[in-house]
Motif scaffolding. Sequence first.
Motif, PDB file in Angstrom:
ATOM      1  N   ASN A 114       0.818  -1.209   0.000  1.00 16.59           N
ATOM      2  CA  ASN A 114       0.000   0.000   0.000  1.00 16.59           C
ATOM      3  C   ASN A 114       0.854   1.262   0.000  1.00 16.59           C
ATOM      4  O   ASN A 114       0.519   2.265  -0.650  1.00 16.59           O
ATOM      5  CB  ASN A 114      -0.938   0.011   1.207  1.00 16.59           C
ATOM      6  CG  ASN A 114      -2.040  -1.030   1.101  1.00 16.59           C
ATOM      7  OD1 ASN A 114      -2.352  -1.493   0.006  1.00 16.59           O
ATOM      8  ND2 ASN A 114      -2.618  -1.400   2.223  1.00 16.59           N
ATOM      9  N   LEU A 115       1.981   1.227   0.728  1.00 10.84           N
ATOM     10  CA  LEU A 115       2.826   2.406   0.847  1.00 10.84           C
ATOM     11  C   LEU A 115       3.715   2.628  -0.365  1.00 10.84           C
ATOM     12  O   LEU A 115       3.924   3.759  -0.801  1.00 10.84           O
ATOM     13  CB  LEU A 115       3.701   2.291   2.106  1.00 10.84           C
ATOM     14  CG  LEU A 115       2.983   2.432   3.457  1.00 10.84           C
ATOM     15  CD1 LEU A 115       3.948   2.111   4.588  1.00 10.84           C
ATOM     16  CD2 LEU A 115       2.396   3.821   3.626  1.00 10.84           C
ATOM     17  N   GLU A 116       4.267   1.545  -0.903  1.00 17.58           N
ATOM     18  CA  GLU A 116       5.320   1.667  -1.910  1.00 17.58           C
ATOM     19  C   GLU A 116       4.884   1.342  -3.330  1.00 17.58           C
ATOM     20  O   GLU A 116       5.613   1.619  -4.276  1.00 17.58           O
ATOM     21  CB  GLU A 116       6.507   0.760  -1.530  1.00 17.58           C
ATOM     22  CG  GLU A 116       7.086   1.033  -0.153  1.00 17.58           C
ATOM     23  CD  GLU A 116       7.710   2.407  -0.044  1.00 17.58           C
ATOM     24  OE1 GLU A 116       8.075   2.990  -1.083  1.00 17.58           O
ATOM     25  OE2 GLU A 116       7.841   2.922   1.090  1.00 17.58           O
ATOM     26  N   ALA A 117       3.724   0.723  -3.500  1.00 12.92           N
ATOM     27  CA  ALA A 117       3.325   0.261  -4.836  1.00 12.92           C
ATOM     28  C   ALA A 117       1.884   0.648  -5.137  1.00 12.92           C
ATOM     29  O   ALA A 117       1.020  -0.219  -5.301  1.00 12.92           O
ATOM     30  CB  ALA A 117       3.506  -1.255  -4.931  1.00 12.92           C
ATOM     31  N   PRO A 118       1.597   1.957  -5.235  1.00 13.07           N
ATOM     32  CA  PRO A 118       0.209   2.389  -5.420  1.00 13.07           C
ATOM     33  C   PRO A 118      -0.424   1.863  -6.695  1.00 13.07           C
ATOM     34  O   PRO A 118      -1.588   1.463  -6.690  1.00 13.07           O
ATOM     35  CB  PRO A 118       0.314   3.918  -5.438  1.00 13.07           C
ATOM     36  CG  PRO A 118       1.743   4.209  -5.775  1.00 13.07           C
ATOM     37  CD  PRO A 118       2.523   3.101  -5.160  1.00 13.07           C
ATOM     38  N   MET A 119       0.337   1.845  -7.809  1.00 16.80           N
ATOM     39  CA  MET A 119      -0.241   1.375  -9.063  1.00 16.80           C
ATOM     40  C   MET A 119      -0.276  -0.145  -9.115  1.00 16.80           C
ATOM     41  O   MET A 119      -1.253  -0.741  -9.567  1.00 16.80           O
ATOM     42  CB  MET A 119       0.567   1.922 -10.241  1.00 16.80           C
ATOM     43  CG  MET A 119      -0.141   1.799 -11.598  1.00 16.80           C
ATOM     44  SD  MET A 119      -1.643   2.791 -11.663  1.00 16.80           S
ATOM     45  CE  MET A 119      -2.901   1.540 -11.813  1.00 16.80           C
ATOM     46  N   ASP A 141      10.041  -1.605  -6.645  1.00 17.79           N
ATOM     47  CA  ASP A 141      10.574  -2.038  -7.933  1.00 17.79           C
ATOM     48  C   ASP A 141       9.486  -2.668  -8.801  1.00 17.79           C
ATOM     49  O   ASP A 141       9.445  -2.449 -10.010  1.00 17.79           O
ATOM     50  CB  ASP A 141      11.717  -3.028  -7.726  1.00 17.79           C
ATOM     51  CG  ASP A 141      12.554  -3.193  -8.988  1.00 17.79           C
ATOM     52  OD1 ASP A 141      13.218  -2.214  -9.382  1.00 17.79           O
ATOM     53  OD2 ASP A 141      12.522  -4.285  -9.585  1.00 17.79           O
ATOM     54  N   LEU A 142       8.601  -3.451  -8.194  1.00 13.97           N
ATOM     55  CA  LEU A 142       7.468  -3.997  -8.948  1.00 13.97           C
ATOM     56  C   LEU A 142       6.590  -2.864  -9.473  1.00 13.97           C
ATOM     57  O   LEU A 142       6.090  -2.917 -10.603  1.00 13.97           O
ATOM     58  CB  LEU A 142       6.644  -4.936  -8.061  1.00 13.97           C
ATOM     59  CG  LEU A 142       7.227  -6.318  -7.813  1.00 13.97           C
ATOM     60  CD1 LEU A 142       6.431  -7.042  -6.726  1.00 13.97           C
ATOM     61  CD2 LEU A 142       7.234  -7.155  -9.093  1.00 13.97           C
ATOM     62  N   ASN A 143       6.400  -1.837  -8.658  1.00  9.82           N
ATOM     63  CA  ASN A 143       5.604  -0.687  -9.082  1.00  9.82           C
ATOM     64  C   ASN A 143       6.267   0.014 -10.261  1.00  9.82           C
ATOM     65  O   ASN A 143       5.603   0.393 -11.236  1.00  9.82           O
ATOM     66  CB  ASN A 143       5.448   0.282  -7.914  1.00  9.82           C
ATOM     67  CG  ASN A 143       4.345   1.298  -8.138  1.00  9.82           C
ATOM     68  OD1 ASN A 143       3.165   0.970  -8.137  1.00  9.82           O
ATOM     69  ND2 ASN A 143       4.724   2.553  -8.330  1.00  9.82           N
ATOM     70  N   ARG A 144       7.610   0.187 -10.186  1.00 12.61           N
ATOM     71  CA  ARG A 144       8.345   0.784 -11.308  1.00 12.61           C
ATOM     72  C   ARG A 144       8.187  -0.044 -12.570  1.00 12.61           C
ATOM     73  O   ARG A 144       7.934   0.494 -13.661  1.00 12.61           O
ATOM     74  CB  ARG A 144       9.835   0.903 -10.952  1.00 12.61           C
ATOM     75  CG  ARG A 144      10.707   1.396 -12.101  1.00 12.61           C
ATOM     76  CD  ARG A 144      12.175   1.200 -11.831  1.00 12.61           C
ATOM     77  NE  ARG A 144      12.556  -0.181 -11.699  1.00 12.61           N
ATOM     78  CZ  ARG A 144      12.726  -1.031 -12.711  1.00 12.61           C
ATOM     79  NH1 ARG A 144      12.503  -0.648 -13.955  1.00 12.61           N
ATOM     80  NH2 ARG A 144      13.081  -2.279 -12.482  1.00 12.61           N
ATOM     81  N   GLN A 145       8.329  -1.361 -12.441  1.00 15.24           N
ATOM     82  CA  GLN A 145       8.177  -2.224 -13.614  1.00 15.24           C
ATOM     83  C   GLN A 145       6.766  -2.142 -14.185  1.00 15.24           C
ATOM     84  O   GLN A 145       6.575  -2.212 -15.401  1.00 15.24           O
ATOM     85  CB  GLN A 145       8.510  -3.670 -13.249  1.00 15.24           C
ATOM     86  CG  GLN A 145       9.974  -3.914 -12.940  1.00 15.24           C
ATOM     87  CD  GLN A 145      10.274  -5.381 -12.690  1.00 15.24           C
ATOM     88  OE1 GLN A 145       9.868  -6.256 -13.456  1.00 15.24           O
ATOM     89  NE2 GLN A 145      10.992  -5.657 -11.609  1.00 15.24           N
ATOM     90  N   SER A 146       5.767  -1.964 -13.324  1.00 12.04           N
ATOM     91  CA  SER A 146       4.378  -1.894 -13.816  1.00 12.04           C
ATOM     92  C   SER A 146       4.120  -0.638 -14.624  1.00 12.04           C
ATOM     93  O   SER A 146       3.153  -0.569 -15.379  1.00 12.04           O
ATOM     94  CB  SER A 146       3.394  -1.979 -12.647  1.00 12.04           C
ATOM     95  OG  SER A 146       3.314  -0.756 -11.934  1.00 12.04           O
ATOM     96  N   HIS A 147       4.967   0.395 -14.478  1.00 11.61           N
ATOM     97  CA  HIS A 147       4.876   1.598 -15.314  1.00 11.61           C
ATOM     98  C   HIS A 147       5.680   1.456 -16.602  1.00 11.61           C
ATOM     99  O   HIS A 147       5.586   2.323 -17.486  1.00 11.61           O
ATOM    100  CB  HIS A 147       5.436   2.822 -14.573  1.00 11.61           C
ATOM    101  CG  HIS A 147       4.656   3.239 -13.373  1.00 11.61           C
ATOM    102  ND1 HIS A 147       3.287   3.161 -13.296  1.00 11.61           N
ATOM    103  CD2 HIS A 147       5.063   3.758 -12.176  1.00 11.61           C
ATOM    104  CE1 HIS A 147       2.882   3.601 -12.123  1.00 11.61           C
ATOM    105  NE2 HIS A 147       3.927   3.968 -11.430  1.00 11.61           N
ATOM    106  N   GLY A 148       6.489   0.422 -16.720  1.00 17.38           N
ATOM    107  CA  GLY A 148       7.543   0.377 -17.710  1.00 17.38           C
ATOM    108  C   GLY A 148       7.148  -0.116 -19.084  1.00 17.38           C
ATOM    109  O   GLY A 148       5.967  -0.232 -19.448  1.00 17.38           O
ATOM    110  N   THR A 149       8.175  -0.431 -19.853  1.00 13.35           N
ATOM    111  CA  THR A 149       8.015  -0.800 -21.256  1.00 13.35           C
ATOM    112  C   THR A 149       8.010  -2.307 -21.475  1.00 13.35           C
ATOM    113  O   THR A 149       7.734  -2.766 -22.576  1.00 13.35           O
ATOM    114  CB  THR A 149       9.169  -0.211 -22.077  1.00 13.35           C
ATOM    115  OG1 THR A 149      10.404  -0.815 -21.644  1.00 13.35           O
ATOM    116  CG2 THR A 149       9.265   1.295 -21.884  1.00 13.35           C
ATOM    117  N   GLY A 150       8.340  -3.065 -20.433  1.00  9.26           N
ATOM    118  CA  GLY A 150       8.448  -4.517 -20.579  1.00  9.26           C
ATOM    119  C   GLY A 150       9.803  -4.973 -21.066  1.00  9.26           C
ATOM    120  O   GLY A 150      10.092  -6.160 -21.092  1.00  9.26           O
TER     121      GLY A 150
END
Length: 403
Positions: free
Chosen positions: A28-33, A127-136
């Motif tokens: 909840n704190l680190e991975a909002p998306m 990091d999972l949250n960052r990857q979920s915004h990414g290009t794959g």
Amino acid sequence: MGATLTTLDGIFKRNYNEGSEVLIEQQNLEAPMWGKYKVSPLKPSAQGVFTPVVMEGNEAGGAIFEREGFQDPDSLSSQQPYITSKLVVWPFEVTGSVVRLSESDKVAFAQGLDAQQKDNLSRMYADLNRQSHGTGTGQITLANGSGSGSTSLIVDDPFPFRIGMRIDSYASIGGAKEIDGAKITAINYTTSTLTLDTASTWSDNSIICKKNVLAGVTSTAGPFKEIMGWRGICDTTTYSSTFEGIAVSSYGQWQGNVVDASTAPVSQDLLQRTFNRSAIVGGKKPNRLISNYGQARTFLNTELQKTRYEPGTVEGGNVVLKWGTMEWLVDHTYPINEIGMQVSDGIQKFQTKDVHLSDLPGQTLYQIVGRDAVGGYYCYQGNLGTWKRSEQSRLIGLTEPSF
């Protein structure tokens, strides 16, 4: 009596495993998306998850005279995209001196262990949250200008990085490595500059990624290590000419809607234009916006007086705004210069198993051979995917305000 490997193993399983309060809190704190995407009931096998998708339907029906024969039906053009599972691991260790502390100061031991594991989990979820915004592909951003024997790396977007992160860079995907495992020691968000611990040389537009993420990747066709992210899902052919195994050139409808603002600031008209394209092309109305703080700030400053606006609330530590009736999620790691407009149930997590402690045969923890330490790791196996790419839209090319 101090902690043994067996008692430590039990502590970890009870307090830091799948479904625990600590894991839920850190997500909840680190991975909002990341936390917003729903989990699909479909679990990827070794070959992935397959489903038929109709690219072109039977449009042969229509009005006829009473005695006229029926039209011949057209054949369906059906393809079978697939979503493969990706593996994300986060190793950690507990030193022997910390374990021995449990013999003399159990409170300090418990507090230190709890702080360490919360930090590990917060970084994994971030990091999972960052990857979920990414290009794959693993690409985080690009170098903005070349460097020679330098420790100051200017990038297009500094916000996804963290101090202590180790990065590589490549001239191109599958091309020559230019930065090799340099650690970020400082971040200047105003100048978009990362300070590295090792002097390196790189070219303009060098692809920046986490250490080892592009190692072994030989071409833009992949396969890639990171999970598929939002920019990869809602793409035309910028990041890949294929998506979930289907060539975009063969099926033009198998792509997202990308609206280019041409360096204009976000406005009501641009948002409505993006919304309309989603609704018309994808056949479904978007219900969620996502941006970084800069785009939300621009909107509030220039467009607030033009719209009915509901005051922002805080959910899971992150500011949530509204545009009309649509939730507007603000995440500081979301890419600059753009806003995402999503049909929220059109993207799902297809996961074999959510974030959890290693559950291979044997104990969760293990003695690190040749070292006075105990090791373990957290693991996620799954991916993000969609069966209808044309529902999703990105508004890109927006002016980014100063930090």
